[in-house]
Structure formats: C-alpha cells, structure tokens
Design a protein around this motif. Structure first.
Motif, mmCIF file in Angstrom:
data_model
loop_
_atom_site.group_PDB
_atom_site.id
_atom_site.type_symbol
_atom_site.label_atom_id
_atom_site.label_comp_id
_atom_site.label_asym_id
_atom_site.label_seq_id
_atom_site.Cartn_x
_atom_site.Cartn_y
_atom_site.Cartn_z
ATOM 1 N N TYR A 123 42.453 -23.766 -5.819
ATOM 2 C CA TYR A 123 41.983 -23.110 -4.596
ATOM 3 C C TYR A 123 41.125 -21.886 -4.913
ATOM 4 C CZ TYR A 123 45.592 -19.422 -4.968
ATOM 5 O OH TYR A 123 46.369 -18.354 -5.378
ATOM 6 N N CYS A 127 37.093 -21.158 -3.781
ATOM 7 C CA CYS A 127 36.619 -20.079 -2.908
ATOM 8 C C CYS A 127 36.390 -18.749 -3.616
ATOM 9 C CB CYS A 127 37.626 -19.860 -1.770
ATOM 10 S SG CYS A 127 39.212 -19.161 -2.300
ATOM 11 N N ARG A 282 35.455 -28.495 2.155
ATOM 12 C CA ARG A 282 35.416 -27.028 2.054
ATOM 13 C C ARG A 282 34.141 -26.478 2.697
ATOM 14 N NH1 ARG A 282 35.241 -22.440 2.308
ATOM 15 N NH2 ARG A 282 36.273 -20.790 1.118
ATOM 16 N N HIS A 312 45.469 -27.227 -1.837
ATOM 17 C CA HIS A 312 44.548 -26.233 -2.417
ATOM 18 C C HIS A 312 43.357 -25.985 -1.489
ATOM 19 C CE1 HIS A 312 46.140 -25.347 -6.441
ATOM 20 N NE2 HIS A 312 46.566 -26.601 -6.467
ATOM 21 N N LEU A 313 42.840 -27.047 -0.874
ATOM 22 C CA LEU A 313 41.750 -26.875 0.081
ATOM 23 C C LEU A 313 42.174 -25.944 1.207
ATOM 24 C CD1 LEU A 313 39.056 -27.535 1.474
ATOM 25 C CD2 LEU A 313 40.151 -29.607 2.380
ATOM 26 N N SER A 316 42.259 -22.378 0.303
ATOM 27 C CA SER A 316 40.947 -21.751 0.090
ATOM 28 C C SER A 316 40.293 -21.306 1.391
ATOM 29 C CB SER A 316 40.008 -22.733 -0.632
ATOM 30 O OG SER A 316 39.524 -23.742 0.247
ATOM 31 N N VAL A 349 51.898 -22.900 -2.509
ATOM 32 C CA VAL A 349 50.701 -23.328 -3.237
ATOM 33 C C VAL A 349 50.933 -23.235 -4.742
ATOM 34 C CG1 VAL A 349 48.226 -22.956 -3.540
ATOM 35 C CG2 VAL A 349 49.300 -22.468 -1.327
#
Length: 364
Positions: A123, A127, A282, A312-313, A316, A349
């Motif tokens: 993540y 980002c 994303r 993880h997406l 972010s 996470v």
C-alpha cells in the motif's frame, strides 16, 4: 526493476471450492478457478536460489460477466510469459491489456515484486503515503427471511462489524423493506446499513424502496437499477432523501468518468480483478475522490493473493469508507495462509514487504 532478462515468469492453475454454491447471472458456480503468477527477480545473481531472490505474486481469477474466460485468461498469461522473456514488464502488460483478470495478475505481481525489492508494504508503494494499520470493512448479509437476516446481522455486529451490507431484490420490495425495518429495530442506530439490489429493481420499485429506506437510516443502496440505466440512477440520486446511490456493475459498462459526469452516484464500487489491476483501480479511486465520489473497494470472491492486494489498495486510499473485503468466508479452501486479520470491523493491514503473503506457490 530489472528487465525481462533477469525475471523468471511462472504461472500455475488452481481451483478453490466455495463454502456454498454461488448464484450468478449466468448460473451457479461451486468453485473459483484461476491462475497464480510468480515473478522471480534474481537481479545480477542469476545463479541464486529462489529463497534469496525477490519474488512477486499475482492472481487471475476470472468470473463470467466481469472478466474474460478462464481459457482466454490462460492464453493471455502465456503471451505475458513470452513478453517477459523477450522484453520486460511493460511489454507483458501490453500483451494482456484487453484481458482484465490476466492483467490484474501481471500488474499485481510486478507491483508486489517492486514493493518487495524496496522493502515496503504494497500500500505504501502504491501511494507513497503514511503507515496505515487498519481499513474498515463491511459484513455481507445474504438474502433470507426477516428473522434469518436479523440473526445474521446480530452475529456480524457481535463480531465487531459496524457496517452491514444486506442483499435484496430476490423478493418483492415490500418484503425487503420489512427485512430492513426488522434489522434496524434489532440493532439500533449505531450500525451502518447498506443495501445491495444487484440490478434487480425497476425505477418505480427503486423509488419506493428509497423513500422507505430513508426512514431506516440506510446509508447506501448499491446498483438498484440495471447497469445500463445511468440516467435512471442520476434521477434516483436527485430524488433520494439522505440515501446514497452506489454503482457497481455499471462501472464496467460506463466507466467512472461517465458516471461522475452524469452525477449518477455518491459512491462507486471498484473490483480490481474486473478493472484490470490494483494500479487501474488506484487511479480510479484517486480520480473519484477528487470529484467527491466515494470509492468502495471489494473483490470478486478471489483467493488470498488478490484479496490481500485489495486490502492494500483500500489502505492506499485516504479516508476510505468500509469496503467489501471480508470475503474469505465464501471459500472452503485457499491458496495459502491469510495474512489479513479481521478484527472489530476492520482489516488489519499487513506491514511486511510487498503483499505479505507467503507459502502460496507450493500451497503451504
């Protein structure tokens, strides 16, 4: 990242049994069949063991109606393998550009490999932002009688979920309204209730439901109309009194630009497998956030690699709303150990480098 000359590209097929058969628009399925992709980058140490090399994992789990077929996915992955051998990651992504599940696998493996080489969680690679410990998740409540629905929501709330998404549309609107009324009376005002109609209603039925759901403090109604009815969703949203409209199936048909231009949604549902990768999802999430439309990340009932990638997406995305990531329960078996702990309505996470999954290639 090293070029294709130092990358080993492998894939293998898998079949994951569902905990119970799943009804879809094209029929009943009892397993999720797909492909696990592994990239091994030995850099300048071409003779080293895999244990000493950086490894990235990806997953392609096609679903009829959302992605290409299993056969087309396999053919695309074979093209990607050849492109890696002769070119590199960019060429491989071009080779699978029109097959979204295959592209999801390749792009996720590339991102996992790069994040692993940078020793950062996926993540943060996506980002370049701060550490995120948890993302909120919703419980999904299947269709059932009012008493069954109340029991299922109470059980989810007892496990810590403060957001529940209830499936509706199988029965008539009046029966679904009664189910929602019973649930709200049972759990009180402290639990967010969402409703997912999966394209089941006419405009008149959706209008009736929205008028009543406002009284029960339903936050979102997801895909109340067929995917093609973009103007209908915009009209419903204009008339809705405090109930948001989310579009799911319509994202594939129209794209987020058209949805936002039509003012048709308060939220869009982003399924990375169906969109062609977490990188694509994303970019969409960042764009809709700028337009003040909420991105809700969910899965297509995937294995642990894709599912963890979706976590993880979500991590972010700043201030992400509750997402549909508590989907491991729909699988009777999986590719490997799940690194994501669900706790008090949140997904914890993984903070290991990359995706954070291990033991999946050999099924450990």
């Amino acid at each position: 990242m090293s070029d294709g000359a130092s990358l080993a590209f492998e894939y293998r097929r898998f079949s994951l049994s569902l905990s119970s058969p799943m009804e879809t628009a094209t029929g009943t399925i009892d397993s999720r069949d797909g492909f696990l992709v592994r990239l091994v980058d030995r850099g300048d140490s071409s003779g080293s063991d895999d244990a000493e090399a950086a490894v990235g994992y990806g997953e392609a789990t096609p679903l009829t109606g959302w992605t290409e077929s299993v056969a087309d996915c396999e053919a695309a992955l074979e093209r990607a393998r050849e492109a890696f051998r002769t070119g590199g990651p960019s060429e491989a992504l071009e080779a699978v550009d029109r097959q979204v599940a295959a592209r999801h696998a390749v792009s996720l493996a590339v991102a996992d490999l790069q994040a692993t080489r940078e020793s950062t969680p996926l993540y943060r690679y996506l980002c370049r932002g701060p550490m995120v410990g948890r993302v909120p998740v919703n419980a999904t409540i299947d269709d059932g009688s009012p008493s069954e629905t109340v029991a299922a929501v109470r059980e989810a709330v007892g496990r810590g979920f403060d957001c529940c998404k209830l499936k509706v549309g199988v029965r008539d609107v009046e029966a679904d309204v009664e189910r929602i009324r019973r649930v709200r009376e049972a759990v009180g005002p402290g639990v967010e209730l969402r409703v997912d109609a999966n394209e089941a209603w006419t405009y008149e039925e959706a209008e009736t439901a929205l008028e009543t759901f406002a009284d029960f403090d339903v936050s979102i109604v997801e895909q109340p109309l067929p995917a093609g009815a973009l103007e209908g969703h915009a009209a419903l949203r204009e008339r809705a009194d405090g109930v948001g409209i989310a579009i799911d199936e319509g994202v594939l048909e129209h794209g987020v630009d058209a949805i936002c231009e039509a003012n048709a949604a308060d939220a869009v549902v982003l399924k990375p497998m169906a969109l062609g990768g977490i990188d694509v999802a994303r970019r969409m999430a960042a764009w809709v956030c700028e337009l003040e439309v909420a991105p809700i990340v969910t899965t297509t009932i995937d294995g642990v690699v894709a599912r963890t990638g979706a976590v993880h997406l979500a991590a972010s995305i700043p201030d992400v709303p509750a997402c549909g990531l508590a989907t491991a329960k729909f699988l009777a078996d999986d590719l490997g150990r799940d690194p994501v702990l669900l706790e008090k309505g949140s997904a914890v996470v993984p903070q290991a480098k990359g995706i954070g999954v291990d033991g999946v290639w050999d099924g450990r």
